[in-house]
Design a protein around this motif. Structure first.
Motif, PDB file in Angstrom:
ATOM      1  N   GLU A   9     105.758  62.882  31.381  1.00 14.01           N
ATOM      2  CA  GLU A   9     104.188  62.835  31.671  1.00 14.01           C
ATOM      3  C   GLU A   9     103.970  61.509  32.541  1.00 14.01           C
ATOM      4  O   GLU A   9     103.330  61.572  33.756  1.00 14.01           O
ATOM      5  N   GLN A  10     104.745  60.428  32.117  1.00 16.46           N
ATOM      6  CA  GLN A  10     104.315  59.358  32.907  1.00 16.46           C
ATOM      7  C   GLN A  10     104.791  59.236  34.421  1.00 16.46           C
ATOM      8  O   GLN A  10     103.863  58.843  35.399  1.00 16.46           O
ATOM      9  N   GLN A  11     105.829  59.846  34.506  1.00 13.11           N
ATOM     10  CA  GLN A  11     106.581  59.916  35.878  1.00 13.11           C
ATOM     11  C   GLN A  11     105.837  60.871  36.803  1.00 13.11           C
ATOM     12  O   GLN A  11     105.979  60.651  37.860  1.00 13.11           O
ATOM     13  N   LEU A  12     105.454  62.099  36.274  1.00 13.07           N
ATOM     14  CA  LEU A  12     104.927  63.083  36.893  1.00 13.07           C
ATOM     15  C   LEU A  12     103.407  62.340  37.504  1.00 13.07           C
ATOM     16  O   LEU A  12     103.001  62.737  38.573  1.00 13.07           O
ATOM     17  N   ARG A  13     102.621  61.537  36.698  1.00 15.42           N
ATOM     18  CA  ARG A  13     101.494  61.005  37.256  1.00 15.42           C
ATOM     19  C   ARG A  13     101.949  59.870  38.301  1.00 15.42           C
ATOM     20  O   ARG A  13     101.263  59.964  39.407  1.00 15.42           O
ATOM     21  N   ALA A  14     102.905  59.327  38.253  1.00 17.56           N
ATOM     22  CA  ALA A  14     103.289  58.357  39.299  1.00 17.56           C
ATOM     23  C   ALA A  14     103.647  58.958  40.511  1.00 17.56           C
ATOM     24  O   ALA A  14     103.291  58.685  41.533  1.00 17.56           O
ATOM     25  N   VAL A  15     104.502  59.912  40.506  1.00 22.63           N
ATOM     26  CA  VAL A  15     104.737  60.954  41.585  1.00 22.63           C
ATOM     27  C   VAL A  15     103.451  61.395  42.425  1.00 22.63           C
ATOM     28  O   VAL A  15     103.227  61.505  43.402  1.00 22.63           O
ATOM     29  N   LYS A  16     102.687  61.960  41.246  1.00 22.83           N
ATOM     30  CA  LYS A  16     101.387  62.417  42.009  1.00 22.83           C
ATOM     31  C   LYS A  16     100.545  61.620  42.542  1.00 22.83           C
ATOM     32  O   LYS A  16      99.960  61.798  43.531  1.00 22.83           O
ATOM     33  N   ALA A  17     100.292  60.588  42.074  1.00 25.89           N
ATOM     34  CA  ALA A  17      99.671  59.251  42.620  1.00 25.89           C
ATOM     35  C   ALA A  17     100.128  58.969  43.992  1.00 25.89           C
ATOM     36  O   ALA A  17      99.595  58.611  44.935  1.00 25.89           O
ATOM     37  N   GLU A  18     101.502  58.700  44.344  1.00 24.64           N
ATOM     38  CA  GLU A  18     102.172  58.457  45.395  1.00 24.64           C
ATOM     39  C   GLU A  18     101.857  59.261  46.584  1.00 24.64           C
ATOM     40  O   GLU A  18     101.544  58.991  47.528  1.00 24.64           O
ATOM     41  N   ARG A  19     102.107  60.640  46.143  1.00 27.13           N
ATOM     42  CA  ARG A  19     101.940  61.649  47.054  1.00 27.13           C
ATOM     43  C   ARG A  19     100.415  61.615  47.493  1.00 27.13           C
ATOM     44  O   ARG A  19     100.124  62.026  48.749  1.00 27.13           O
ATOM     45  N   ALA A  43     102.705  60.906  58.035  1.00 30.68           N
ATOM     46  CA  ALA A  43     103.723  61.440  59.129  1.00 30.68           C
ATOM     47  C   ALA A  43     104.806  60.689  59.089  1.00 30.68           C
ATOM     48  O   ALA A  43     106.038  61.481  59.441  1.00 30.68           O
ATOM     49  N   ALA A  44     104.879  59.439  58.770  1.00 30.13           N
ATOM     50  CA  ALA A  44     105.989  58.488  58.675  1.00 30.13           C
ATOM     51  C   ALA A  44     106.896  58.993  57.545  1.00 30.13           C
ATOM     52  O   ALA A  44     108.182  58.932  57.508  1.00 30.13           O
ATOM     53  N   ARG A  45     106.314  59.363  56.428  1.00 29.41           N
ATOM     54  CA  ARG A  45     106.947  59.684  55.148  1.00 29.41           C
ATOM     55  C   ARG A  45     107.761  61.110  55.413  1.00 29.41           C
ATOM     56  O   ARG A  45     109.070  61.303  55.221  1.00 29.41           O
ATOM     57  N   THR A  46     107.043  62.011  56.256  1.00 34.96           N
ATOM     58  CA  THR A  46     107.613  63.170  56.590  1.00 34.96           C
ATOM     59  C   THR A  46     108.757  62.853  57.525  1.00 34.96           C
ATOM     60  O   THR A  46     109.996  63.687  57.364  1.00 34.96           O
ATOM     61  N   ALA A  47     108.693  62.156  58.526  1.00 34.56           N
ATOM     62  CA  ALA A  47     109.718  61.628  59.452  1.00 34.56           C
ATOM     63  C   ALA A  47     110.844  61.047  58.846  1.00 34.56           C
ATOM     64  O   ALA A  47     112.190  61.674  59.170  1.00 34.56           O
ATOM     65  N   LEU A  48     110.572  60.261  57.647  1.00 34.74           N
ATOM     66  CA  LEU A  48     111.659  59.612  57.074  1.00 34.74           C
ATOM     67  C   LEU A  48     112.471  60.863  56.225  1.00 34.74           C
ATOM     68  O   LEU A  48     113.561  60.638  56.192  1.00 34.74           O
ATOM     69  N   ARG A  67     108.352  56.298  45.765  1.00 35.15           N
ATOM     70  CA  ARG A  67     108.234  54.667  45.930  1.00 35.15           C
ATOM     71  C   ARG A  67     108.840  53.994  47.013  1.00 35.15           C
ATOM     72  O   ARG A  67     108.345  53.129  47.746  1.00 35.15           O
ATOM     73  N   LEU A  68     110.289  54.360  47.116  1.00 33.90           N
ATOM     74  CA  LEU A  68     110.859  53.561  48.091  1.00 33.90           C
ATOM     75  C   LEU A  68     110.727  54.241  49.240  1.00 33.90           C
ATOM     76  O   LEU A  68     111.119  53.542  50.404  1.00 33.90           O
ATOM     77  N   ASP A  69     110.637  55.403  49.381  1.00 33.66           N
ATOM     78  CA  ASP A  69     110.210  56.142  50.742  1.00 33.66           C
ATOM     79  C   ASP A  69     109.047  55.751  51.404  1.00 33.66           C
ATOM     80  O   ASP A  69     108.830  55.390  52.477  1.00 33.66           O
ATOM     81  N   THR A  70     107.889  55.507  50.471  1.00 30.80           N
ATOM     82  CA  THR A  70     106.780  55.022  50.966  1.00 30.80           C
ATOM     83  C   THR A  70     106.916  53.567  51.504  1.00 30.80           C
ATOM     84  O   THR A  70     106.307  53.138  52.489  1.00 30.80           O
ATOM     85  N   ALA A  71     107.656  52.711  50.841  1.00 34.13           N
ATOM     86  CA  ALA A  71     107.870  51.379  51.447  1.00 34.13           C
ATOM     87  C   ALA A  71     108.733  51.478  52.611  1.00 34.13           C
ATOM     88  O   ALA A  71     108.166  50.505  53.692  1.00 34.13           O
ATOM     89  N   MET A  72     109.716  52.258  52.932  1.00 32.50           N
ATOM     90  CA  MET A  72     110.329  52.302  54.272  1.00 32.50           C
ATOM     91  C   MET A  72     109.349  52.893  55.397  1.00 32.50           C
ATOM     92  O   MET A  72     109.369  52.655  56.462  1.00 32.50           O
TER      93      MET A  72
END
Length: 233
Positions: free
Chosen positions: A11-21, A32-37, A113-118
């Motif tokens: 449940e914690q990780q699902l919330r984290a994924v949802k917030a990131e997206r 667009a940058a995340r999609t390209a990555l 999270r790593l994808d967002t940073a990159m």
């Protein structure tokens, strides 16, 4: 680990994924940058593991890893499905199956999270050299090592799952109710992972091959070696 602990983590990780997206969707340039990555990474993985994709024995498992764990597709619906039925899964799924699902989402949360940073560093257009530099400068070696540890843990769990009696029949019985409840994406994810490993000879060798190659690439990147993606078995 008990089912209760797995559910709490899930449940914690699902919330984290949802917030990131959701955060990315509020920033069109970042989305667009995340999609390209993700598209770049999917193509790179397909190239690095082309032999596993080509071999009849490992093709389905390789596609599962590339499409479901590292692919560029939007997995928001799958995660929303999971959120809806976490209590049901706690009741009906065996411990090993619940653990595999939890490991997949923990991996997903870290990867997002790593994808967002990159993506913030790269933008929508970048070269392989840009990617390598951003990989090394915007994400930590320890986090990348954890990412591969999670890949191995998930792979090992799937290897264990295919040995469980009656799990295949249980998934089959879930198919109709899952569609009626609007949980088709989640059902497809579960069945694809199970079937890919069930019909493969030597799944442990497959997992070790992918993780071993990716770990050598990881060490190459942080070690500043030229052509870091060129590794052998």
């Amino acid at each position: 680990m008990r089912k209760e602990d797995l559910v709490k983590t899930l449940e914690q990780q699902l919330r984290a994924v949802k917030a990131e997206r959701q955060a990315a969707k509020r920033e069109p340039a970042l989305l667009a940058a995340r999609t390209a990555l993700k598209q770049f990474q999917s193509a790179r993985l397909a190239h690095s593991h082309a032999d596993l994709l080509a071999a009849p024995n490992s093709r389905a498992a390789a596609l599962f890893f590339l499409d479901e764990l590292y692919g560029a597709a939007d997995l928001s619906q799958r995660d929303a499905d999971l959120e809806r039925i976490v209590p049901t899964m706690q009741r009906v799924l065996p411990l090993h199956a619940l653990r595999a699902i939890t490991e997949a989402i923990v991996l997903d949360a870290l990867s997002e999270r790593l994808d967002t940073a990159m993506a913030r560093a790269l933008g929508e257009r970048f070269s392989e050299r840009d990617y390598i530099d951003a990989y090394r400068t915007t994400t930590l070696h320890a986090d990348r090592d954890s990412q591969l540890t999670l890949v191995k843990a998930l792979g090992d769990s799937l290897c264990e799952l295919v040995r469980l009696p009656f799990l295949s029949a249980t998934l089959g019985l879930m198919r109709g109710p899952a569609r009626l409840a609007g949980l088709g994406d989640l059902q497809r994810f579960l069945e694809n992972g199970f079937n890919a490993f069930k019909h493969m000879r030597g799944p442990e060798v497959f997992v070790a091959s992918i993780v071993g190659r990716e770990r050598r690439m990881l060490d190459n990147i942080y070690g500043g070696r030229p052509r870091p993606f060129e590794v052998g078995d």
